[in-house]
Design a protein around this motif. Sequence first.
Motif, short mmCIF file in Angstrom:
data_model
loop_
_atom_site.label_atom_id
_atom_site.label_comp_id
_atom_site.label_asym_id
_atom_site.label_seq_id
_atom_site.Cartn_x
_atom_site.Cartn_y
_atom_site.Cartn_z
N THR A 34 -45.20 73.29 -0.32
CA THR A 34 -44.44 72.52 0.66
C THR A 34 -43.25 73.57 0.45
O THR A 34 -42.27 72.47 0.62
CB THR A 34 -44.59 71.07 0.21
OG1 THR A 34 -44.17 71.02 -1.38
CG2 THR A 34 -46.57 70.45 0.37
N VAL A 35 -43.31 74.55 0.84
CA VAL A 35 -42.22 75.23 1.14
C VAL A 35 -41.03 74.48 2.02
O VAL A 35 -39.84 74.49 1.61
CB VAL A 35 -42.08 76.44 0.92
CG1 VAL A 35 -43.06 76.63 2.73
CG2 VAL A 35 -40.58 77.51 0.49
N GLY A 36 -41.72 74.38 2.91
CA GLY A 36 -40.77 73.41 4.31
C GLY A 36 -39.55 74.92 4.44
O GLY A 36 -39.62 75.68 5.12
N PHE A 104 -43.75 70.77 -5.48
CA PHE A 104 -44.58 69.15 -4.07
C PHE A 104 -43.41 68.48 -3.77
O PHE A 104 -43.61 67.60 -4.56
CB PHE A 104 -46.24 68.84 -5.03
CG PHE A 104 -47.70 69.40 -5.23
CD1 PHE A 104 -48.09 69.41 -3.91
CD2 PHE A 104 -47.80 69.73 -5.98
CE1 PHE A 104 -49.30 69.79 -4.54
CE2 PHE A 104 -49.05 70.34 -6.97
CZ PHE A 104 -50.07 70.71 -5.46
N ASP A 105 -43.67 68.77 -3.04
CA ASP A 105 -42.54 68.12 -2.24
C ASP A 105 -43.22 67.35 -0.76
O ASP A 105 -44.03 68.60 0.29
CB ASP A 105 -41.15 68.65 -1.74
CG ASP A 105 -39.90 68.17 -0.98
OD1 ASP A 105 -40.20 66.88 -1.70
OD2 ASP A 105 -39.07 68.08 -0.51
N LEU A 106 -43.50 66.62 -0.99
CA LEU A 106 -44.81 65.67 -0.34
C LEU A 106 -44.53 64.80 1.50
O LEU A 106 -42.75 64.87 1.01
CB LEU A 106 -45.51 64.92 -1.15
CG LEU A 106 -46.15 65.14 -2.09
CD1 LEU A 106 -47.41 63.99 -2.78
CD2 LEU A 106 -47.72 66.51 -1.72
N GLY A 107 -45.25 65.22 1.95
CA GLY A 107 -45.17 64.28 2.96
C GLY A 107 -45.03 65.17 4.39
O GLY A 107 -44.53 66.18 4.47
N VAL A 108 -44.28 64.34 5.37
CA VAL A 108 -43.20 64.72 6.00
C VAL A 108 -41.78 65.26 6.22
O VAL A 108 -41.31 64.40 5.62
CB VAL A 108 -43.36 64.08 7.85
CG1 VAL A 108 -41.93 62.82 7.33
CG2 VAL A 108 -42.77 64.87 8.72
N SER A 109 -41.65 66.28 7.04
CA SER A 109 -40.06 67.37 6.45
C SER A 109 -39.72 67.01 7.58
O SER A 109 -39.71 66.59 8.28
CB SER A 109 -40.48 69.01 6.40
OG SER A 109 -40.75 68.74 7.49
N SER A 110 -38.00 67.41 7.30
CA SER A 110 -36.82 66.73 7.38
C SER A 110 -37.20 68.22 9.52
O SER A 110 -36.87 67.09 10.45
CB SER A 110 -35.70 67.49 7.45
OG SER A 110 -35.58 66.91 5.55
N MET A 111 -38.13 69.28 9.45
CA MET A 111 -38.03 69.67 9.77
C MET A 111 -38.61 69.46 11.64
O MET A 111 -38.42 69.22 12.87
CB MET A 111 -38.34 71.61 9.90
CG MET A 111 -38.73 72.60 11.45
SD MET A 111 -38.94 73.27 10.88
CE MET A 111 -40.76 73.36 11.06
N GLN A 112 -39.86 68.83 11.28
CA GLN A 112 -41.06 68.17 11.46
C GLN A 112 -40.17 67.05 12.16
O GLN A 112 -40.74 66.68 13.31
CB GLN A 112 -42.30 67.90 10.59
CG GLN A 112 -42.94 69.07 10.87
CD GLN A 112 -43.91 69.21 9.23
OE1 GLN A 112 -43.60 67.93 8.35
NE2 GLN A 112 -45.09 70.21 8.79
N LEU A 113 -39.61 65.84 11.27
CA LEU A 113 -39.22 64.87 11.85
C LEU A 113 -37.84 65.02 12.59
O LEU A 113 -38.09 64.21 13.84
CB LEU A 113 -38.45 63.60 10.70
CG LEU A 113 -39.34 63.13 9.66
CD1 LEU A 113 -38.40 62.39 8.35
CD2 LEU A 113 -40.39 62.02 10.81
#
Length: 318
Positions: A34-36, A104-113
Amino acid sequence: MTDAAEHVPVLLDRIVELFAPALADRDAVLVDATVGLGGHSDALLAAFPRLRLIGLDRDPAALERSAERLARHGDRVDLVHTVYDGLPEAVAGLGLSQVDGILFDLGVSSMQLDRTERGFAYSQDAPLDMRMDPTTGFTAADVLNTYAPGELIRILRDYGEERFAQRIVRAVVAEREKEPFTRSGRLVELLYSAVPAASRRTGGHPAKRTFQALRIEVNGELEVLRRAMPAALGALAMDGRIVVESYQSLEDRLVKQALAELAKSRTPEGLPVELPGHGPELKLLTRGAEKAGESEIEHNPRAASVRLRAAQRIGEPR
């Protein structure tokens, strides 16, 4: 918009420490599933100069941003547009069969939020989208407007752990008959009305659980994670390490179960020695789930809900 250079990943020092025995002073390969924005990857590449990194993400915008951030590491980085249950195919596509580390860094990313137009945050009015990959699939509006009431109740209960699911769904169905939902602001107003005032005072923002449930449904997050954990563990080389950061209890429970199952011996109880091929595959590296400290939470409130688990491969896959 989140500035990738300013974004500090959660529990970064601890993650580097956990991976060090598997990656330091050797040619090694790690998959950041989950490279984000590339924060964890950037730190790992800097810490381990012989590391090759494979970064996966379903969000094309995240891959663009991480490509910019990781460009200084040159050909040590391969980025792949895929959901993380596609890890085995991504690794095989690069000519590899096993890797030394998986993150794995799960969930919604800071960018998406932080990008209002993506519709993940309930603090600002935005289109009800919530797709991590905005190029494909159905939206949160589609879920609210087309799902049967029973399905909506199940989603809110199972994915949002929402006590007032029936009340909320009754209100949603009444409202969507007047006009379809398109924006988050209208949904937030409805939730303020549907959730009892006493619960609002003690249970946090009334939209939090519903927005989580819709996001999980839109992106198939739990189903993907159920597939991704065994797929990832099957690609982990001997002595390789996996580290998983979860941000809500449903994800953490799945991760805990997947790791614990392979950390158990299959030798029948009472035998004096371990039967060949029946020993545990994994050694757990954390006592339960580790949490962020008060100082980190103070500087990064999103770290408050993190649960970190890690394991090392010590036996051949079953």
